[in-house]
Write a protein that holds these residues in place. Structure first.
Motif, PDB file in Angstrom:
ATOM      1  N   CYS A   4     -61.755  74.609  31.264  1.00  0.00           N
ATOM      2  CA  CYS A   4     -60.388  74.105  31.444  1.00  0.00           C
ATOM      3  C   CYS A   4     -60.154  73.687  32.901  1.00  0.00           C
ATOM      4  N   ILE A   6     -57.423  73.690  34.505  1.00  0.00           N
ATOM      5  CA  ILE A   6     -56.500  74.579  35.210  1.00  0.00           C
ATOM      6  C   ILE A   6     -57.149  75.942  35.445  1.00  0.00           C
ATOM      7  N   CYS A   7     -57.660  76.591  34.381  1.00  0.00           N
ATOM      8  CA  CYS A   7     -58.025  78.008  34.505  1.00  0.00           C
ATOM      9  C   CYS A   7     -59.505  78.288  34.252  1.00  0.00           C
ATOM     10  N   CYS A  45     -56.755  74.683  25.692  1.00  0.00           N
ATOM     11  CA  CYS A  45     -57.173  75.929  26.327  1.00  0.00           C
ATOM     12  C   CYS A  45     -56.288  77.059  25.822  1.00  0.00           C
ATOM     13  N   CYS A  48     -54.282  79.003  29.186  1.00  0.00           N
ATOM     14  CA  CYS A  48     -53.143  78.421  29.911  1.00  0.00           C
ATOM     15  C   CYS A  48     -52.389  77.397  29.071  1.00  0.00           C
TER      16      CYS A  48
HETATM   17 ZN    ZN Z   1     -56.741  76.774  30.840  1.00  0.00          ZN
END
Ligand code: ZN
Ligand code: TMP
Length: 404
Positions: A4, A6-7, A45, A48
């Protein structure tokens, strides 16, 4: 597959559109032979909530001197951004009267800031639209937004009291790079405004054609709040707008500076309660896409068999996904009408349907018109009443296939 954006968690793929051309790569006949393709698939995901492309073509291939999307082609969007500009100006802190727009396109928003004599910078890597903004008196930096640019902006103007990115953050692959830059650039009492199509509305309307190369991310409050929190920034307000098929505008400030409104907690609760982020919701969404395709193709083939003339309206970026995934050909849609001079006389990516000026549509109305710019339906249907008066009918495929 990478994790992902973001995370870093593992991704859950949910739709595969296969081999796809770039949504905005309108081309001439001579360019057919070396057309560029990539693999369009989307994933989500679990941690998140970010819905995202699995891969994105290189940014320079998408955003360059040939980029043909001009915000000003829609009267509705022009009015929408004029109102946002007025809000930004009214909310500027006295000690940071500097406005930065990331992805400023043709200057539709910033021209109002420039006209008010307020210091501003438009960041726009696509030279075609950046030039149009400069011609309006908008101070435009024809570059991608990154850490180096942030240092130069601060050296030239100080920190920004307002940073806006409308339909821009969703285009960004390196989310942490851009949000890190926003954290540095934003004045202590400044506000950052992010606006993008809302994943909840994409699902509710089966607006699957929002998924294309430029849209790397499909945000929700859940995923954006997670992202900003990682950079010590907070979403303190959120508002809904009926543009681009349903968008959310998020208001962001340095952590601890503002109290979040009820709109923020309300939307967060609705996203959790709705089951938006469950495997079943993604599977149902994918099935609805295939139903739409089968119904639309059956309708178009029926019209072809009856020798009805079918044209398209709006050679949109979104239509590239719908046309190529469903297999719509020039035999089914003879041309697409579009008001953008840069697109006229070209062919659509992949399927190579001719793009013609509006006069080709209005000069000899077809029997049916597929409204590829369905997000501008209100504006267009009101303006084109002579088409329906002539006996013509619209074909829409979002939220489901229907004629009217
Ligand atoms: Zn994520
Ligand atoms: P968009 O759906 O990504 O905003 O793209 C809109 C496209 O549709 C753009 O190429 C301009 C075109 N268009 C028309 O041809 N006529 C219209 O009335 C409107 C609003 C857009």
């Amino acid at each position: 597959m990478h994790g992902c954006r973001i995370c870093q968690s593992p991704l859950e793929p949910f739709v595969d559109f296969g081999r796809m051309p770039l949504a905005n790569a309108f081309l001439t006949r001579e360019q057919f032979a070396d057309e560029y393709f990539y693999h369009l698939r989307a994933a989500w995901c679990r941690r998140c909530g970010l819905v995202q492309l699995v891969e994105q073509p290189p940014a320079e291939r998408m955003f360059n001197g040939r980029y043909p999307f001009f915000t000003r082609t829609s009267a509705r969007m022009s009015a929408h951004f004029a109102a946002l500009a007025a809000d930004l100006i009214a909310g500027l802190p006295d000690n940071a009267r500097f406005v930065v727009e990331i992805g400023s396109n043709d200057g539709t928003l910033l021209r109002h800031v420039a006209d008010a004599g307020i210091s501003h910078a438009g960041i726009e890597p696509s030279a075609s639209v950046a030039r149009a903004a400069t011609a309006l008196g908008v101070s435009t930096w024809p570059r991608f937004f990154d850490a180096g640019l942030v240092s130069e902006l601060i050296a030239a103007h100080g920190q920004a009291g307002a940073i806006v990115a409308a339909n821009a953050l969703s285009h960004v692959w390196d989310l942490h790079g851009v949000i890190g830059g926003i954290k540095t650039l934003l004045a202590p009492d400044g506000t950052c405004v992010i606006e993008d199509p809302y994943w909840g509305d994409v699902v509710a309307q089966t607006a699957f054609d929002q998924i294309y190369d430029e849209h790397a991310s499909y945000f929700s409050l859940t995923s954006l709040a997670y992202l900003f929190r990682m950079h010590d920034l907070e979403i303190h307000d959120v508002a809904a707008f009926d543009v681009h098929g349903g968008s959310r505008r998020y208001f962001i400030s340095h952590a601890g500076r503002r109290t979040a409104t009820r709109a923020v907690s309300g939307l967060r609760e609705r996203e959790q309660a709705s089951g938006l982020f469950t495997p079943a919701a993604f599977e149902a969404f994918r099935q609805r896409i295939d139903n739409t395709g089968e119904t639309l193709l059956r309708l178009l083939r029926g019209h072809q068999a009856r020798r009805l003339r079918v044209a398209g309206y709006g050679a949109t970026s979104k239509s590239t996904t719908a046309i190529n995934y469903f297999g719509i050909t020039p035999e089914l849609v003879e041309f697409i009408s579009d008001t953008t001079p840069e697109k006229q006389g070209t062919f659509t990516p992949g399927a190579h349907i001719p793009v013609r000026p509006h006069e080709a549509f209005a000069g000899r109305y077809p029997d049916r018109a597929v409204l590829f710019s369905w997000n501008h339906a209100t504006e267009i249907l009101a303006r084109e009443q002579a088409f329906t008066a002539s006996g013509g009918r619209w074909i829409l495929y979002v939220p489901q296939v229907h004629e009217r």
